[in-house]
Design an enzyme around this catalytic site. Sequence first.
Site, PDB file in Angstrom:
ATOM      1  N   ASP A 178      -9.763   5.557   5.251  1.00 17.89           N
ATOM      2  CA  ASP A 178      -9.318   4.808   4.070  1.00 17.89           C
ATOM      3  C   ASP A 178     -10.225   3.527   3.669  1.00 17.89           C
ATOM      4  OD1 ASP A 178      -8.119   4.704   1.549  1.00 17.89           O
ATOM      5  OD2 ASP A 178      -6.326   3.613   2.519  1.00 17.89           O
TER       6      ASP A 178
ATOM      7  N   GLY B 158       0.750  -1.208   0.058  1.00 18.04           N
ATOM      8  CA  GLY B 158       0.038   0.122   0.011  1.00 18.04           C
ATOM      9  C   GLY B 158       0.841   1.209  -0.074  1.00 18.04           C
ATOM     10  N   GLY B 159       0.342   2.316   0.273  1.00 24.05           N
ATOM     11  CA  GLY B 159       0.880   3.692   0.317  1.00 24.05           C
ATOM     12  C   GLY B 159       2.093   3.913   1.229  1.00 24.05           C
ATOM     13  N   MET B 160       1.935   2.875   2.415  1.00 20.86           N
ATOM     14  CA  MET B 160       2.848   3.238   3.405  1.00 20.86           C
ATOM     15  C   MET B 160       3.635   1.956   3.965  1.00 20.86           C
ATOM     16  SD  MET B 160       1.014   5.366   6.237  1.00 20.86           S
ATOM     17  CE  MET B 160      -0.657   5.838   5.732  1.00 20.86           C
TER      18      MET B 160
ATOM     19  N   VAL C 105       2.807  -5.969   3.123  1.00 26.27           N
ATOM     20  CA  VAL C 105       2.213  -6.687   3.982  1.00 26.27           C
ATOM     21  C   VAL C 105       2.702  -8.228   3.494  1.00 26.27           C
ATOM     22  CG1 VAL C 105       0.210  -7.728   5.230  1.00 26.27           C
ATOM     23  CG2 VAL C 105       0.135  -5.238   4.541  1.00 26.27           C
TER      24      VAL C 105
ATOM     25  N   LYS D 184       3.096  -6.572   8.687  1.00 29.66           N
ATOM     26  CA  LYS D 184       3.265  -5.144   7.926  1.00 29.66           C
ATOM     27  C   LYS D 184       4.352  -4.517   8.174  1.00 29.66           C
ATOM     28  CE  LYS D 184       0.555  -1.269   6.337  1.00 29.66           C
ATOM     29  NZ  LYS D 184      -0.809  -0.790   6.065  1.00 29.66           N
TER      30      LYS D 184
END
Lengths: 292, 240
Positions: free
Chosen positions: A140, A35-37, A40, A55
């Site tokens: 989100d 994802g954006g950050m 996983v 994560k």
Amino acid sequence: MSFLPDHALDHLRQVTETPDFSNTRYRIEAELGRGGMGIVYQAWDSQLERAVALKVMDAGYAINQEGKLLAQLEHPGLAPVYDAGSLADGRVYYAMRLIQGRSLDEFLRDEPSLTARLRIFQKICDAVAFAHHRGVIHCDLKPQNIMVGDFGEVFVVDWGVARTLESGPLPSAGTPHYMAPEQSGHGGPPLDVRTDVFALGRILQDLMPPAPPRPLEAIAQKATEPDAAGRFADVARLAADVNLFLAGLPVTAYRDTPLERLVRFCRQNQVLLLLVGSYLAVKLLLFFLAPH
Amino acid sequence: MPYDSDTAIGGPHRPFPTTRHSLIHCARGTGTLAREALDGIVEVYWKPAYKHVRIQWRRSNEEAKDLVQSFFAALIEQQILSAFEPSKARFRTYLKACLDHFVMKQDESANRLKRGGGTIVLFDFDAAERELAGSPSVEDVFLREWQREMFALGLQDLRSLCAAQGKTLQWNIFEQYDLAGDARPSYAVLAAEHTIPVTSVTNYLAWARRELRRLVLLRLSSVTSGDPECQAELHVLFGK
């Protein structure tokens, strides 16, 4: 430095990206998503001998905010956090329950009935409402962040941009289609639970058939009002309206026409109407057959 | 990094370098510091620019040399960087757009600076040309070559670091394994060759990879406008 051929470059990109868990209890098995950050991974916890989801946050996310927030939320619809820590390269990670299931958009590909979809939606609302009760907003919500288990369990995942209600304004983060206007970060109103109501309204639209029943359409429309003041005040009210729809009762977001009210009345009182109709039919028959 | 102490090697408690005073910010100023910062930017981007012009614009090596030298000379002289707005684009995208615009303008005016006629930026074009011969054509040459250059510079930094810290063995093992061609030796073979335990090979490789990542991130932070752009570019640089 001599020329770096493609195969060496690709190898270096891979080995420098893969987190080094060699001195921890975890062994990376597969990448589940990114994802954006962060990324996983599916991993094996050698100490407790169980599969977990790890994560690993991107460099720069020094405070493991998501892990801390999730650790405060214990709910059947939220993946519990088992552990958190830092890697030797400074990246932070947290281990959580490995959820076996499909994302909501994958679940929808099987074309389940509208009732089944709305039952799932109510479970999503339950989890989000619980988080709101604990003062956390997700920010989100989208089908990719909802996991549906084989037995209808629902998990709301990826709390990477989640905020506490006391937090300051959030920088623009989220997925545009599901982001409420106030998330654009241009000095709009502060975020609150209605920010998640907006995203849930969008998800509800995703769950609806092409020509949805008007009351259901009205619920989604009210949830996605650009002005937060026009939306449901909280997720519980949104879920309650969906529940009313499922029960065939009038919803607060939609005013029935007289005809619709009549149809609804007839549907809800079918037995009574059948009895009265039968009684009247028999009476009428007897009236005509009886000697005058 | 002489430009900003914040971007120096920061140890385990500084996982991500501060980018508030990146090369881009410094280069938009004037004076020696700005010129040094510009040199830093040129160091990262001249090869991607040259190969981009050679492949995407289908220019001969002589034409490409002229164009790239002229472009970077213009970058320095015309203060093109001062027009860069981080809110509108990533620096890499901006620079590529500027280069494309420059090539088009040069085509129109046919008024290209001749080598020796303006500010000269000296590059090893022969080396770049040799690399092109062994490099298959890719869809986005500029991006691929930027990735390659970032890692090449990171490797250069890693080798210097190993030399400075007396970690030649770590470098040698890393080079033999991670920079090997198709025939990558096993950990056991490396351990036997250097008479160290296999676990040491594992640890040395892990250390070198970790350091390489950190050094590449340092380089990345210096050629991006700030944390948001750096985070976004990080995915392009390391991602699949």
